[in-house]
Scaffold this active site. Sequence first.
Site, PDB file in Angstrom:
ATOM      1  N   HIS A 162       6.269   4.344  13.497  1.00 21.16           N
ATOM      2  CA  HIS A 162       6.558   5.169  12.322  1.00 21.16           C
ATOM      3  C   HIS A 162       5.331   5.756  11.652  1.00 21.16           C
ATOM      4  O   HIS A 162       5.446   6.568  10.736  1.00 21.16           O
ATOM      5  CB  HIS A 162       7.311   4.334  11.278  1.00 21.16           C
ATOM      6  CG  HIS A 162       6.444   3.292  10.619  1.00 21.16           C
ATOM      7  ND1 HIS A 162       6.140   2.098  11.218  1.00 21.16           N
ATOM      8  CD2 HIS A 162       5.801   3.291   9.422  1.00 21.16           C
ATOM      9  CE1 HIS A 162       5.364   1.390  10.421  1.00 21.16           C
ATOM     10  NE2 HIS A 162       5.131   2.086   9.332  1.00 21.16           N
ATOM     11  N   ARG A 186       2.327   7.885  10.268  1.00 22.38           N
ATOM     12  CA  ARG A 186       2.084   9.326  10.192  1.00 22.38           C
ATOM     13  C   ARG A 186       0.999   9.766  11.167  1.00 22.38           C
ATOM     14  O   ARG A 186       1.083  10.825  11.763  1.00 22.38           O
ATOM     15  CB  ARG A 186       1.667   9.712   8.768  1.00 22.38           C
ATOM     16  CG  ARG A 186       2.820   9.784   7.786  1.00 22.38           C
ATOM     17  CD  ARG A 186       2.335  10.291   6.428  1.00 22.38           C
ATOM     18  NE  ARG A 186       3.441  10.439   5.498  1.00 22.38           N
ATOM     19  CZ  ARG A 186       3.921   9.470   4.740  1.00 22.38           C
ATOM     20  NH1 ARG A 186       3.387   8.264   4.817  1.00 22.38           N
ATOM     21  NH2 ARG A 186       4.937   9.676   3.916  1.00 22.38           N
ATOM     22  N   HIS A 242      13.130   4.717  13.342  1.00 18.03           N
ATOM     23  CA  HIS A 242      12.868   4.899  11.914  1.00 18.03           C
ATOM     24  C   HIS A 242      13.727   6.054  11.398  1.00 18.03           C
ATOM     25  O   HIS A 242      14.088   6.957  12.146  1.00 18.03           O
ATOM     26  CB  HIS A 242      11.386   5.206  11.702  1.00 18.03           C
ATOM     27  CG  HIS A 242      10.925   5.012  10.296  1.00 18.03           C
ATOM     28  ND1 HIS A 242      10.996   6.004   9.340  1.00 18.03           N
ATOM     29  CD2 HIS A 242      10.372   3.940   9.678  1.00 18.03           C
ATOM     30  CE1 HIS A 242      10.509   5.554   8.197  1.00 18.03           C
ATOM     31  NE2 HIS A 242      10.122   4.303   8.365  1.00 18.03           N
ATOM     32  N   GLU A 292      -0.635  -9.017  -1.281  1.00 17.93           N
ATOM     33  CA  GLU A 292      -1.174  -8.489  -0.023  1.00 17.93           C
ATOM     34  C   GLU A 292      -2.385  -7.603  -0.307  1.00 17.93           C
ATOM     35  O   GLU A 292      -2.516  -6.483   0.177  1.00 17.93           O
ATOM     36  CB  GLU A 292      -0.121  -7.735   0.791  1.00 17.93           C
ATOM     37  CG  GLU A 292      -0.499  -7.598   2.271  1.00 17.93           C
ATOM     38  CD  GLU A 292       0.596  -6.945   3.097  1.00 17.93           C
ATOM     39  OE1 GLU A 292       1.433  -7.697   3.633  1.00 17.93           O
ATOM     40  OE2 GLU A 292       0.610  -5.705   3.217  1.00 17.93           O
ATOM     41  N   GLU A 315      -1.936   5.027   3.311  1.00 22.01           N
ATOM     42  CA  GLU A 315      -1.917   3.635   2.848  1.00 22.01           C
ATOM     43  C   GLU A 315      -3.306   3.059   2.556  1.00 22.01           C
ATOM     44  O   GLU A 315      -3.479   2.284   1.610  1.00 22.01           O
ATOM     45  CB  GLU A 315      -1.189   2.753   3.860  1.00 22.01           C
ATOM     46  CG  GLU A 315       0.310   2.989   3.957  1.00 22.01           C
ATOM     47  CD  GLU A 315       0.684   4.119   4.894  1.00 22.01           C
ATOM     48  OE1 GLU A 315       1.892   4.374   5.064  1.00 22.01           O
ATOM     49  OE2 GLU A 315      -0.230   4.756   5.472  1.00 22.01           O
ATOM     50  N   ASP A 334       0.800  -1.226   0.000  1.00 19.59           N
ATOM     51  CA  ASP A 334       0.000   0.000   0.000  1.00 19.59           C
ATOM     52  C   ASP A 334       0.835   1.279   0.000  1.00 19.59           C
ATOM     53  O   ASP A 334       0.369   2.327   0.436  1.00 19.59           O
ATOM     54  CB  ASP A 334      -0.919   0.009   1.224  1.00 19.59           C
ATOM     55  CG  ASP A 334      -0.178  -0.311   2.520  1.00 19.59           C
ATOM     56  OD1 ASP A 334       1.041  -0.019   2.598  1.00 19.59           O
ATOM     57  OD2 ASP A 334      -0.800  -0.852   3.447  1.00 19.59           O
TER      58      ASP A 334
END
Length: 370
Positions: free
Chosen positions: A211, A213, A243, A117, A131, A95
């Site tokens: 990580h 957002r 990260h 996936e 995503e 994604d």
Amino acid sequence: MKVLFVIGTRPEAIKLAPVILECQKKKGIQALVCSTGQHKELLDSAFEQWSLIPDIELDVMQAGQGLNELLSKLLSQLDIVLSDAKPDCVVVQGDTSSCLAGALASFQRKIPVYHVEAGLRTNDKSAPFPEELNRQLVSRIAHVHFAPTEKNKQALLREGISDNDIVVTGNTVIDALMMCQKKMTPESNPEILKLQGIYEPKKKLLLVTGHRRENMGAGFLELIDALRELASNPSLQIIYPLHLNPAVREPMIQALGKTDGIFLIEALGYEAFVWLMSKAFLIISDSGGVQEEAPSLNKPVLLLREQTEREEAIEAGTVKLIGTFKEAIVHGVRELIEDEDAYIEMTQKPNPYGDGMAAKRIVDFLASVE
């Protein structure tokens, strides 16, 4: 058949490596790997882990770049790749922006897209961002959808995807995990040797990653406060591989860099990260891959999210949604420390994401396409 794999981030490389390696063993399939460099530093170590050398390398990243600028660069550069390579089909995974760009650029050139996936959904466009919308858009484009689970297949069917275009495969990350465990050599891995100098076996290790957002800002501030409180327990050790995103790492370094009991380390290669997961008492994370991998290692996961597209792990009881509030994080950890039955209940469950044969199922399908 010439198959082009578009890969932009470390998770994509980890999850597509078993498929690429399986393709290399299959007569009649030529696998080409395009690295977009979306997460170049982490991506290079992932390719090295699997002894893969990209056939095509792009350079799309620059400091401070927004999502729209990234997507436009990906589309224009991938269009040139497709024009030159002339693949029979394109395989994308997951994604990411690279996944979406690979699918859209292929669609514009009428090249079939196969999505690994497929079918993961929260049905909330803001979480995970971007995503969730990326993968929904890819599902409108893809010719074939490799769904990890039956639940993912049902999500696609509800969106009008034909049953004939869906193949339930299991998740390829389980293939990668099993392959990694089989070939792991801690004594010759410098990252693992360094970790062995930090790891304290007499303490309960809390492995932390973050990580997303949507967790930046208030969510990570809550996590920082929770980790400070947990670190005051002398029987615990906290290790946090950071990260590379400055918006993630810099607040953590500033707030926790000098906190006793907390070790902030650089991002790890896959083999070293699997080794560290195997040593953890529990894992605190907002990662998708960790939700899938941890059950195979019998490690409970406290998930720093309000919802997840990987509901199978929640239903199986191997992952617990706790959000990002300090009180919930601290309570979740203490409950598993103090309640042995609750801990055992989360660790003695079969992994709902597959049996390590997903890559073979995908490549067998590719080989059957005329």
